[in-house]
Write a protein that holds these residues in place. Structure first.
Motif, PDB file in Angstrom:
ATOM      1  N   UNK A 177       0.858  -1.171   0.000  1.00  0.00           N
ATOM      2  CA  UNK A 177       0.000   0.000   0.000  1.00  0.00           C
ATOM      3  C   UNK A 177       0.897   1.226   0.000  1.00  0.00           C
ATOM      4  N   UNK A 178       0.538   2.275  -0.734  1.00  0.00           N
ATOM      5  CA  UNK A 178       1.349   3.498  -0.689  1.00  0.00           C
ATOM      6  C   UNK A 178       1.478   3.985   0.760  1.00  0.00           C
ATOM      7  N   UNK A 179       2.702   4.213   1.181  1.00  0.00           N
ATOM      8  CA  UNK A 179       2.931   4.668   2.551  1.00  0.00           C
ATOM      9  C   UNK A 179       3.164   3.539   3.540  1.00  0.00           C
ATOM     10  N   UNK A 180       2.690   2.336   3.243  1.00  0.00           N
ATOM     11  CA  UNK A 180       2.945   1.166   4.090  1.00  0.00           C
ATOM     12  C   UNK A 180       3.032  -0.070   3.208  1.00  0.00           C
ATOM     13  N   UNK A 181       4.195  -0.297   2.601  1.00  0.00           N
ATOM     14  CA  UNK A 181       4.329  -1.430   1.688  1.00  0.00           C
ATOM     15  C   UNK A 181       4.249  -2.769   2.424  1.00  0.00           C
ATOM     16  N   UNK A 182       3.269  -3.579   2.035  1.00  0.00           N
ATOM     17  CA  UNK A 182       3.048  -4.909   2.618  1.00  0.00           C
ATOM     18  C   UNK A 182       2.906  -5.897   1.458  1.00  0.00           C
ATOM     19  N   UNK A 183       3.624  -7.006   1.519  1.00  0.00           N
ATOM     20  CA  UNK A 183       3.509  -8.015   0.466  1.00  0.00           C
ATOM     21  C   UNK A 183       2.122  -8.649   0.524  1.00  0.00           C
ATOM     22  N   UNK A 184       1.400  -8.676  -0.605  1.00  0.00           N
ATOM     23  CA  UNK A 184       0.072  -9.286  -0.613  1.00  0.00           C
ATOM     24  C   UNK A 184       0.130 -10.765  -0.211  1.00  0.00           C
ATOM     25  N   UNK A 185      -0.790 -11.164   0.649  1.00  0.00           N
ATOM     26  CA  UNK A 185      -0.831 -12.547   1.113  1.00  0.00           C
ATOM     27  C   UNK A 185      -0.962 -13.536  -0.024  1.00  0.00           C
ATOM     28  N   UNK A 186      -1.727 -13.188  -1.036  1.00  0.00           N
ATOM     29  CA  UNK A 186      -1.915 -14.088  -2.168  1.00  0.00           C
ATOM     30  C   UNK A 186      -0.591 -14.351  -2.888  1.00  0.00           C
ATOM     31  N   UNK A 187       0.336 -13.389  -2.870  1.00  0.00           N
ATOM     32  CA  UNK A 187       1.640 -13.602  -3.500  1.00  0.00           C
ATOM     33  C   UNK A 187       2.567 -14.445  -2.619  1.00  0.00           C
ATOM     34  N   UNK A 188       2.368 -14.394  -1.313  1.00  0.00           N
ATOM     35  CA  UNK A 188       3.103 -15.303  -0.428  1.00  0.00           C
ATOM     36  C   UNK A 188       2.660 -16.735  -0.728  1.00  0.00           C
ATOM     37  N   UNK A 189       1.353 -16.937  -0.886  1.00  0.00           N
ATOM     38  CA  UNK A 189       0.826 -18.257  -1.240  1.00  0.00           C
ATOM     39  C   UNK A 189       1.364 -18.680  -2.602  1.00  0.00           C
ATOM     40  N   UNK A 190       1.426 -17.761  -3.546  1.00  0.00           N
ATOM     41  CA  UNK A 190       1.962 -18.080  -4.872  1.00  0.00           C
ATOM     42  C   UNK A 190       3.424 -18.502  -4.791  1.00  0.00           C
ATOM     43  N   UNK A 191       4.217 -17.829  -3.958  1.00  0.00           N
ATOM     44  CA  UNK A 191       5.622 -18.212  -3.791  1.00  0.00           C
ATOM     45  C   UNK A 191       5.716 -19.639  -3.254  1.00  0.00           C
ATOM     46  N   UNK A 192       4.868 -19.973  -2.296  1.00  0.00           N
ATOM     47  CA  UNK A 192       4.837 -21.332  -1.760  1.00  0.00           C
ATOM     48  C   UNK A 192       4.436 -22.327  -2.848  1.00  0.00           C
ATOM     49  N   UNK A 193       3.456 -21.968  -3.652  1.00  0.00           N
ATOM     50  CA  UNK A 193       3.009 -22.859  -4.726  1.00  0.00           C
ATOM     51  C   UNK A 193       4.116 -23.082  -5.751  1.00  0.00           C
ATOM     52  N   UNK A 194       4.875 -22.038  -6.063  1.00  0.00           N
ATOM     53  CA  UNK A 194       5.975 -22.188  -7.013  1.00  0.00           C
ATOM     54  C   UNK A 194       7.031 -23.136  -6.459  1.00  0.00           C
ATOM     55  N   UNK A 195       7.301 -23.040  -5.174  1.00  0.00           N
ATOM     56  CA  UNK A 195       8.267 -23.945  -4.554  1.00  0.00           C
ATOM     57  C   UNK A 195       7.755 -25.388  -4.606  1.00  0.00           C
ATOM     58  N   UNK A 196       6.490 -25.577  -4.286  1.00  0.00           N
ATOM     59  CA  UNK A 196       5.901 -26.913  -4.371  1.00  0.00           C
ATOM     60  C   UNK A 196       5.942 -27.455  -5.795  1.00  0.00           C
ATOM     61  N   UNK A 197       5.683 -26.576  -6.764  1.00  0.00           N
ATOM     62  CA  UNK A 197       5.752 -26.984  -8.175  1.00  0.00           C
ATOM     63  C   UNK A 197       7.166 -27.426  -8.530  1.00  0.00           C
ATOM     64  N   UNK A 198       8.163 -26.714  -8.016  1.00  0.00           N
ATOM     65  CA  UNK A 198       9.551 -27.098  -8.292  1.00  0.00           C
ATOM     66  C   UNK A 198       9.831 -28.509  -7.771  1.00  0.00           C
ATOM     67  N   UNK A 199       9.306 -28.836  -6.597  1.00  0.00           N
ATOM     68  CA  UNK A 199       9.493 -30.177  -6.057  1.00  0.00           C
ATOM     69  C   UNK A 199       8.841 -31.221  -6.960  1.00  0.00           C
ATOM     70  N   UNK A 200       7.608 -30.972  -7.361  1.00  0.00           N
ATOM     71  CA  UNK A 200       6.889 -31.941  -8.193  1.00  0.00           C
ATOM     72  C   UNK A 200       7.466 -32.030  -9.601  1.00  0.00           C
ATOM     73  N   UNK A 201       7.821 -30.885 -10.180  1.00  0.00           N
ATOM     74  CA  UNK A 201       8.303 -30.879 -11.558  1.00  0.00           C
ATOM     75  C   UNK A 201       9.748 -31.349 -11.675  1.00  0.00           C
ATOM     76  N   UNK A 202      10.407 -31.581 -10.540  1.00  0.00           N
ATOM     77  CA  UNK A 202      11.754 -32.151 -10.584  1.00  0.00           C
ATOM     78  C   UNK A 202      11.711 -33.674 -10.687  1.00  0.00           C
ATOM     79  N   UNK A 203      10.515 -34.264 -10.528  1.00  0.00           N
ATOM     80  CA  UNK A 203      10.354 -35.702 -10.756  1.00  0.00           C
ATOM     81  C   UNK A 203      10.502 -35.983 -12.254  1.00  0.00           C
TER      82      UNK A 203
END
Length: 140
Positions: free
Chosen positions: A49-75
């Motif tokens: 948010x302007x004046x108080x930058x906070x990482x959106x929660x949905x993007x934290x979830x997306x980062x976790x999903x990308x990590x999980x995808x890396x685990x699965x797609x390395x099979x």
């Protein structure tokens, strides 16, 4: 240790949507531990948010999903494929994430049947839970 170049060989995400900077532990199809260094230069801080930058929660979830995808797609049987979200359950956001924070991301694949599965995902900042969820996916 996998860097951005090796991560991009596993998952299709690219700037500005690649949200995992390095992977410390990778057990194909089982678990992964990685990191996202959150900087003020992230595109989403322009409006969140302007004046108080906070990482959106949905993007934290997306980062976790990308990590999980890396685990699965390395099979071997999933190399070159894409992991798609099919659900997010039990999501909780426990701590704000600010520029300068380092997100430690952990995903454990807790259920898998063929191309479908569920991962238990937790993001930490300085040892404190920032977010957690169960993420379901489909590999195609």
């Amino acid at each position: 240790m996998l860097g951005v170049k090796e991560i991009m060989e596993l998952i299709p995400h690219r700037y500005p949507f690649l949200l995992v900077d390095k992977i410390e532990t990778l057990e194909p199809g089982v678990r992964a531990v990685g990191y996202k260094n959150v900087t003020m230069n992230e595109y989403f801080f322009q409006g969140h948010f302007p004046g108080e930058p906070v990482m959106p929660g949905v993007l934290i979830i997306e980062a976790l999903a990308q990590l999980g995808a890396a685990s699965m797609l390395s099979l071997e049987e999933h190399k070159g494929k894409i992991g798609y979200f099919t659900g997010i359950d039990k999501a909780k956001f426990r701590k704000k994430v600010f520029p300068g924070d380092t997100l430690k991301l952990e995903v454990e694949i807790i259920k898998r049947r063929g191309p479908i599965g569920i991962g238990k995902a937790i993001a930490y900042v300085d040892g404190q839970k920032a977010a957690e969820a169960e993420l379901s996916f489909f590999i195609s």
